[in-house]
Each structure stands twice: as structure tokens, then as C-alpha cells.
Design a protein around this motif. Structure first.
Motif, mmCIF file in Angstrom:
data_model
loop_
_atom_site.group_PDB
_atom_site.id
_atom_site.type_symbol
_atom_site.label_atom_id
_atom_site.label_comp_id
_atom_site.label_asym_id
_atom_site.label_seq_id
_atom_site.Cartn_x
_atom_site.Cartn_y
_atom_site.Cartn_z
ATOM 1 N N THR A 81 18.409 65.066 8.500
ATOM 2 C CA THR A 81 18.068 64.980 9.925
ATOM 3 C C THR A 81 18.758 63.835 10.651
ATOM 4 O O THR A 81 18.576 63.671 11.847
ATOM 5 C CB THR A 81 16.545 64.801 10.110
ATOM 6 O OG1 THR A 81 16.140 63.609 9.447
ATOM 7 C CG2 THR A 81 15.795 66.011 9.582
ATOM 8 N N SER A 82 19.544 63.035 9.942
ATOM 9 C CA SER A 82 20.185 61.892 10.579
ATOM 10 C C SER A 82 21.626 61.740 10.098
ATOM 11 O O SER A 82 22.025 62.327 9.098
ATOM 12 C CB SER A 82 19.404 60.606 10.296
ATOM 13 O OG SER A 82 19.458 60.309 8.920
ATOM 14 N N ASP A 96 19.687 60.222 14.971
ATOM 15 C CA ASP A 96 19.172 61.557 14.724
ATOM 16 C C ASP A 96 20.289 62.570 15.035
ATOM 17 O O ASP A 96 21.067 62.373 15.965
ATOM 18 C CB ASP A 96 17.964 61.803 15.629
ATOM 19 C CG ASP A 96 17.248 63.086 15.290
ATOM 20 O OD1 ASP A 96 16.790 63.732 16.229
ATOM 21 O OD2 ASP A 96 17.140 63.426 14.099
ATOM 22 N N LYS A 97 20.347 63.642 14.269
ATOM 23 C CA LYS A 97 21.378 64.663 14.515
ATOM 24 C C LYS A 97 21.258 65.274 15.905
ATOM 25 O O LYS A 97 22.254 65.676 16.489
ATOM 26 C CB LYS A 97 21.290 65.786 13.469
ATOM 27 C CG LYS A 97 22.025 65.509 12.202
ATOM 28 C CD LYS A 97 22.034 66.761 11.345
ATOM 29 C CE LYS A 97 22.851 66.559 10.101
ATOM 30 N NZ LYS A 97 22.880 67.771 9.284
#
Length: 109
Positions: A81-82, A96-97
Motif C-alpha cells: 500500500t505504500s 501511500d500509493k
């Protein structure tokens, strides 16, 4: 002002008329408005969102990206997620993506 009153009176008369054709014409117009709004507004937005999700899923080390806040960087590490981006020299930021919006690999000098 009188023109608006006449217009609203006509619309009210058309919607309360006993003739079924006039009542149906209102629903047809409302349906057409919804279809046009969906075709020109909702559909392109969904397509753009899917492309952005695909772009974020395919991120890899070395990609040059831009974040929502306008930070330019190079991806150093990708997690679920990052991402860890290298901004300048030894400065690295974990983001964060969902904050990554654009790839500038082709446009960078």
C-alpha cells in the motif's frame, strides 16, 4: 418574471394533464438527460479511475512519478500500500500509493 410564471404553469399543466402522452414525454426527457449525463460525465470518470488504479498496481523501482502534492521523485521501494520515493540526494519519503497520480518517465530530462 411573467415569462417564468407562464413557463412553470405550462410545466405544471403538462405534468398533471390527464393525457398519458404528455406524462410519458416528461419521463422520456428525464431519462434522456440521465443517459447523456452518464455518457459524458460518469463513464469517462470511471474509465480514468480504472486507468489510474492500473498505473498504481504496475509501479516498480526506478519509475519517475509525481504525487498529488506535486512532489517529483523516483521510486526506490514498492510495498502493498505504500512506496518509498527518492526525492533529492539521500532524502527519501514513504507515501501511500493513492497519492501517486502521474508518471513522468518519458517527459523527464
Amino acid at each position: 418574471m411573467i415569462t417564468l410564471n407562464v413557463f412553470f404553469a405550462h410545466v405544471l399543466q403538462a405534468t398533471t394533464a390527464q393525457d398519458g402522452l404528455q406524462g410519458w414525454s416528461m419521463w422520456i426527457v428525464l431519462g434522456l438527460i440521465f443517459v447523456v449525463m452518464w455518457f459524458f460525465m460518469i463513464r469517462p470518470q470511471r474509465k480514468q479511475q480504472k486507468e489510474l488504479e492500473k498505473f498504481r498496481a504496475e509501479l516498480k523501482k526506478g519509475d519517475k512519478i509525481v504525487t498529488v502534492g506535486g512532489i517529483f521523485g523516483v521510486i526506490d521501494e514498492v510495498k502493498e500500500t505504500s512506496v518509498l520515493i527518492k526525492v533529492d540526494g539521500d532524502i527519501k519519503l514513504r507515501m501511500d500509493k493513492n497519492s501517486i497520480v502521474r508518471d513522468f518517465t518519458d517527459t523527464a530530462k
